[in-house]
Design a protein around this motif. Structure first.
Motif, PDB file in Angstrom:
ATOM      1  N   TRP A 183      -9.676  12.252   5.786  1.00  0.00           N
ATOM      2  CA  TRP A 183     -10.506  11.295   5.051  1.00  0.00           C
ATOM      3  C   TRP A 183      -9.818  10.835   3.759  1.00  0.00           C
ATOM      4  CZ3 TRP A 183     -13.071  11.699   0.240  1.00  0.00           C
ATOM      5  CH2 TRP A 183     -13.975  10.667  -0.017  1.00  0.00           C
ATOM      6  N   GLN A 184      -9.159  11.774   3.061  1.00  0.00           N
ATOM      7  CA  GLN A 184      -8.507  11.426   1.797  1.00  0.00           C
ATOM      8  C   GLN A 184      -7.342  10.464   1.995  1.00  0.00           C
ATOM      9  OE1 GLN A 184      -7.727  15.476   0.456  1.00  0.00           O
ATOM     10  NE2 GLN A 184      -9.131  15.200  -1.257  1.00  0.00           N
ATOM     11  N   ARG A 185      -6.744  10.456   3.167  1.00  0.00           N
ATOM     12  CA  ARG A 185      -5.592   9.588   3.410  1.00  0.00           C
ATOM     13  C   ARG A 185      -5.990   8.191   3.865  1.00  0.00           C
ATOM     14  NH1 ARG A 185      -0.786  12.430   3.622  1.00  0.00           N
ATOM     15  NH2 ARG A 185       0.187  10.634   4.602  1.00  0.00           N
ATOM     16  N   ARG A 186      -7.275   7.907   3.881  1.00  0.00           N
ATOM     17  CA  ARG A 186      -7.722   6.593   4.366  1.00  0.00           C
ATOM     18  C   ARG A 186      -7.278   5.490   3.407  1.00  0.00           C
ATOM     19  NH1 ARG A 186     -11.234   8.481   0.935  1.00  0.00           N
ATOM     20  NH2 ARG A 186     -12.754   7.142  -0.138  1.00  0.00           N
ATOM     21  N   PRO A 187      -6.948   4.313   3.925  1.00  0.00           N
ATOM     22  CA  PRO A 187      -6.657   3.164   3.053  1.00  0.00           C
ATOM     23  C   PRO A 187      -7.930   2.733   2.326  1.00  0.00           C
ATOM     24  CG  PRO A 187      -5.794   2.830   5.272  1.00  0.00           C
ATOM     25  CD  PRO A 187      -6.687   4.017   5.333  1.00  0.00           C
ATOM     26  N   THR A 188      -7.806   2.396   1.045  1.00  0.00           N
ATOM     27  CA  THR A 188      -8.985   2.010   0.259  1.00  0.00           C
ATOM     28  C   THR A 188      -8.887   0.602  -0.311  1.00  0.00           C
ATOM     29  OG1 THR A 188      -7.980   3.056  -1.693  1.00  0.00           O
ATOM     30  CG2 THR A 188      -9.482   4.398  -0.386  1.00  0.00           C
ATOM     31  N   ARG A 189      -7.772  -0.089  -0.093  1.00  0.00           N
ATOM     32  CA  ARG A 189      -7.657  -1.456  -0.596  1.00  0.00           C
ATOM     33  C   ARG A 189      -8.649  -2.355   0.143  1.00  0.00           C
ATOM     34  NH1 ARG A 189      -1.909  -4.363  -0.339  1.00  0.00           N
ATOM     35  NH2 ARG A 189      -2.764  -5.119   1.643  1.00  0.00           N
ATOM     36  N   ALA A 190      -9.168  -3.338  -0.543  1.00  0.00           N
ATOM     37  CA  ALA A 190     -10.256  -4.157  -0.003  1.00  0.00           C
ATOM     38  C   ALA A 190      -9.924  -4.730   1.370  1.00  0.00           C
ATOM     39  CB  ALA A 190     -10.604  -5.278  -0.978  1.00  0.00           C
ATOM     40  N   ASP A 191      -8.669  -5.194   1.571  1.00  0.00           N
ATOM     41  CA  ASP A 191      -8.322  -5.822   2.845  1.00  0.00           C
ATOM     42  C   ASP A 191      -7.771  -4.837   3.866  1.00  0.00           C
ATOM     43  OD1 ASP A 191      -6.074  -5.289   1.380  1.00  0.00           O
ATOM     44  OD2 ASP A 191      -4.967  -7.047   2.107  1.00  0.00           O
ATOM     45  N   ARG A 192      -7.743  -3.540   3.518  1.00  0.00           N
ATOM     46  CA  ARG A 192      -7.224  -2.545   4.447  1.00  0.00           C
ATOM     47  C   ARG A 192      -8.112  -1.312   4.539  1.00  0.00           C
ATOM     48  NH1 ARG A 192      -2.847   0.085   3.259  1.00  0.00           N
ATOM     49  NH2 ARG A 192      -2.227   0.365   5.432  1.00  0.00           N
ATOM     50  N   ARG A 193      -9.375  -1.460   4.254  1.00  0.00           N
ATOM     51  CA  ARG A 193     -10.279  -0.306   4.268  1.00  0.00           C
ATOM     52  C   ARG A 193     -10.347   0.314   5.659  1.00  0.00           C
ATOM     53  NH1 ARG A 193     -13.120   0.593  -0.231  1.00  0.00           N
ATOM     54  NH2 ARG A 193     -13.346  -1.101  -1.744  1.00  0.00           N
ATOM     55  N   SER A 194     -10.465   1.639   5.657  1.00  0.00           N
ATOM     56  CA  SER A 194     -10.572   2.365   6.917  1.00  0.00           C
ATOM     57  C   SER A 194     -11.345   3.648   6.655  1.00  0.00           C
ATOM     58  CB  SER A 194      -9.182   2.684   7.475  1.00  0.00           C
ATOM     59  OG  SER A 194      -9.287   3.441   8.651  1.00  0.00           O
ATOM     60  N   PRO A 195     -12.157   4.106   7.606  1.00  0.00           N
ATOM     61  CA  PRO A 195     -12.943   5.325   7.367  1.00  0.00           C
ATOM     62  C   PRO A 195     -12.101   6.592   7.316  1.00  0.00           C
ATOM     63  CG  PRO A 195     -13.227   4.558   9.625  1.00  0.00           C
ATOM     64  CD  PRO A 195     -12.473   3.483   8.902  1.00  0.00           C
ATOM     65  N   VAL A 196     -10.930   6.578   7.961  1.00  0.00           N
ATOM     66  CA  VAL A 196     -10.070   7.767   7.980  1.00  0.00           C
ATOM     67  C   VAL A 196      -8.616   7.323   7.857  1.00  0.00           C
ATOM     68  CG1 VAL A 196     -11.610   9.240   9.338  1.00  0.00           C
ATOM     69  CG2 VAL A 196     -10.040   7.686  10.510  1.00  0.00           C
ATOM     70  N   GLY A 197      -7.741   8.301   7.637  1.00  0.00           N
ATOM     71  CA  GLY A 197      -6.332   7.999   7.506  1.00  0.00           C
ATOM     72  C   GLY A 197      -5.677   7.683   8.834  1.00  0.00           C
TER      73      GLY A 197
END
Length: 488
Positions: free
Chosen positions: A407-421
């Motif tokens: 979960w911590q490795r998930r992308p968090t940028r607005a255009d690349r959000r993802s629930p998991v890494g």
């Protein structure tokens, strides 16, 4: 160990933009193998962890069965007052038969200390289960009766079934075999990845066994706890996997076939009076004796006296034979040092006709017996229970930290959000040296044959990864992007 990226050679945590190329390694030939191991560790961890969680929780519950039995069935299992001298077994067996007139008498385990005498009866309608009547050895009074499974109380039997098959019969046994088949892979793979990371990093082996708490909060700290805890648990997890597999449905059958091929099974005590071997026998604690419909209660005292003179000390179990056969007396002390000798006694002549001493067992048979008792928490008493509970809790922590890293490795940028890494990058399989493939494929096939619930999921991972890789390349081709590396 289990779960997710231990090595840190995959994409950096939660960073936007394209993944930077990994720095060159000192050994180029090792990098593809590490990448392949990392990807296998990730996928196996994510998909196998739920099975391990169930096994750990149910195993943790089973570790307290001795205390639970005493709490629930103490009135049957123990006496209120220890007397000076036990009553003759004939009186105790007669009292049990009066309280339980139906069924065939299977075994009698004389009580000692504060333990009651257990008189076991088999009834056809109970199948593998029996009725056990508990008798105060000092007064001859019947203290109760339970429906047991080869000595296990109802609560222990229920928790045993929960751990082995989730009360789903043979179908449920697949879950525990999957867990045991992959636990050793995840544990060893995690250790290799963590060791490699430590060797390639500045800290080297400094934090191999102790998490680096100086790192910033986030995936690196979580990884440290996940990895170092897994390293501490490795020996215990490998032991649980190996002993659990001996009980499994398919791998256990292959293990038994191997013991047969090596003539390494536990010797079977002969109860025939002509010296021929007796049929039956088993590797684990769930054995059984042939029922005897008309065992004379007075004979139990005679047979027990002969067995004691033959050197069988401590707790024993007496199994009356059918007419024309010897009676079996077996030591049942499963705590270290174990006492598991057996003798066959002719009740007509009061002589020992055969014996089966633990000292004469093959090494594999001894290790199998000791492993089973340790897996059940019996070999070292309370200490054994504590160690098993610590392994179960530690494994649960490692799994939680593994999912947290995902979960911590998930992308968090607005255009690349993802629930998991994202999983580690492909390409490890194609980059392997030819000799690794030449040796590794036959080994993987052999292990997959011996452990079918390792081989089938592994094949499934490979096929799914190839399919995903094909679709990813086609998608990249339509967009005009560089094609991603193929599966592996």
């Amino acid at each position: 160990m289990s779960l997710t990226e231990l090595s840190g050679e995959s994409a950096p945590e939660s960073l936007p933009g394209p993944v930077p190329a990994a720095p060159a390694r000192s050994s180029r030939r090792a990098a593809p193998l590490a990448a392949l191991l990392l990807r296998l560790h990730f996928y196996a961890g994510v998909l196998i962890a739920p099975f391990l969680v169930v096994a750990a929780l149910t195993g943790l519950a089973y570790t307290v069965t001795p205390q639970l039995d005493q709490l629930l069935y103490g009135d049957q299992l123990t006496v209120a007052s220890v007397g000076d001298q036990p009553r003759p077994l004939a009186e105790q067996v007669a009292a049990a038969r009066t309280a339980h007139p139906d069924g065939d008498l299977v075994t009698v385990a004389p009580g000692a200390g504060d333990q009651t005498t257990r008189v076991v009866f088999a009834l056809e309608e109970l199948g593998e289960k029996q009725h056990t009547v508990y008798v105060d050895p000092y007064t001859g009074a019947v203290q109760g009766q339970l429906t047991t499974w080869f000595g296990s109380t109802p609560a222990t039997t229920w928790l045993d079934d929960l751990h082995r098959n989730l009360h789903l019969g043979d179908l449920g046994r697949h879950y525990s075999e999957i867990a045991a088949s992959w636990l050793w892979v995840l544990a060893l793979g995690g250790v290799i990845l963590w060791w490699r990371r430590r060797q390639n990093g500045r800290a080297r082996a400094k934090h191999l066994l102790v998490p680096d708490l100086s790192t910033s909060r986030g995936v690196r700290r979580t990884r440290g706890w996940h990895a170092t805890t897994g390293v501490w648990l490795t020996i215990g997890l490998l032991f649980l996997a190996a002993t659990g597999l001996t009980w499994s449905r398919f791998a256990g059958a292959n293990f038994g076939a191997g013991l047969d091929a090596l003539d390494a099974r536990r010797p079977v005590l002969s109860t025939t009076l002509d010296g021929a071997p007796s049929p039956g026998g088993g590797e684990h604690q769930h054995g059984g004796a042939a029922p005897s419909a008309a065992a004379d209660p007075a004979t139990f005292d005679q047979v027990l006296a002969v067995a004691r003179d033959a050197g069988l000390s401590g707790p024993v179990e007496i199994s009356p034979g059918t007419p024309g056969t010897a009676w079996a007396v077996a030591q049942t002390d499963n705590t270290w040092p174990v006492r598991l000798d057996q003798v066959a006694v002719d009740p007509g002549t009061n002589t020992v006709t055969a014996r089966n001493d633990y000292a004469d067992w093959s090494l594999l048979a001894k290790l199998s017996a000791l492993g089973v008792q340790a897996h059940m928490g019996l070999l070292f008493g309370v200490l054994n229970q504590i160690l098993l509970a610590a392994l179960a809790v530690g494994l649960l922590c490692v799994i939680v930290w593994g999912y947290r890293m995902w979960w911590q490795r998930r992308p968090t940028r607005a255009d690349r959000r993802s629930p998991v890494g994202a999983p580690p990058a492909r390409g490890g399989l194609r980059g392997l040296p030819w000799w690794v493939v030449l040796l590794g494929v036959p080994v993987a096939v052999a292990v997959g044959w011996a452990l079918p619930w390792f081989g089938i999921p592994l094949l499934g991972f490979l096929v799914a990864d190839v399919v995903v890789g094909v679709f990813a390349r086609r998608r990249a081709g339509r967009r005009g992007d560089p094609a991603p590396t193929s599966a592996g």
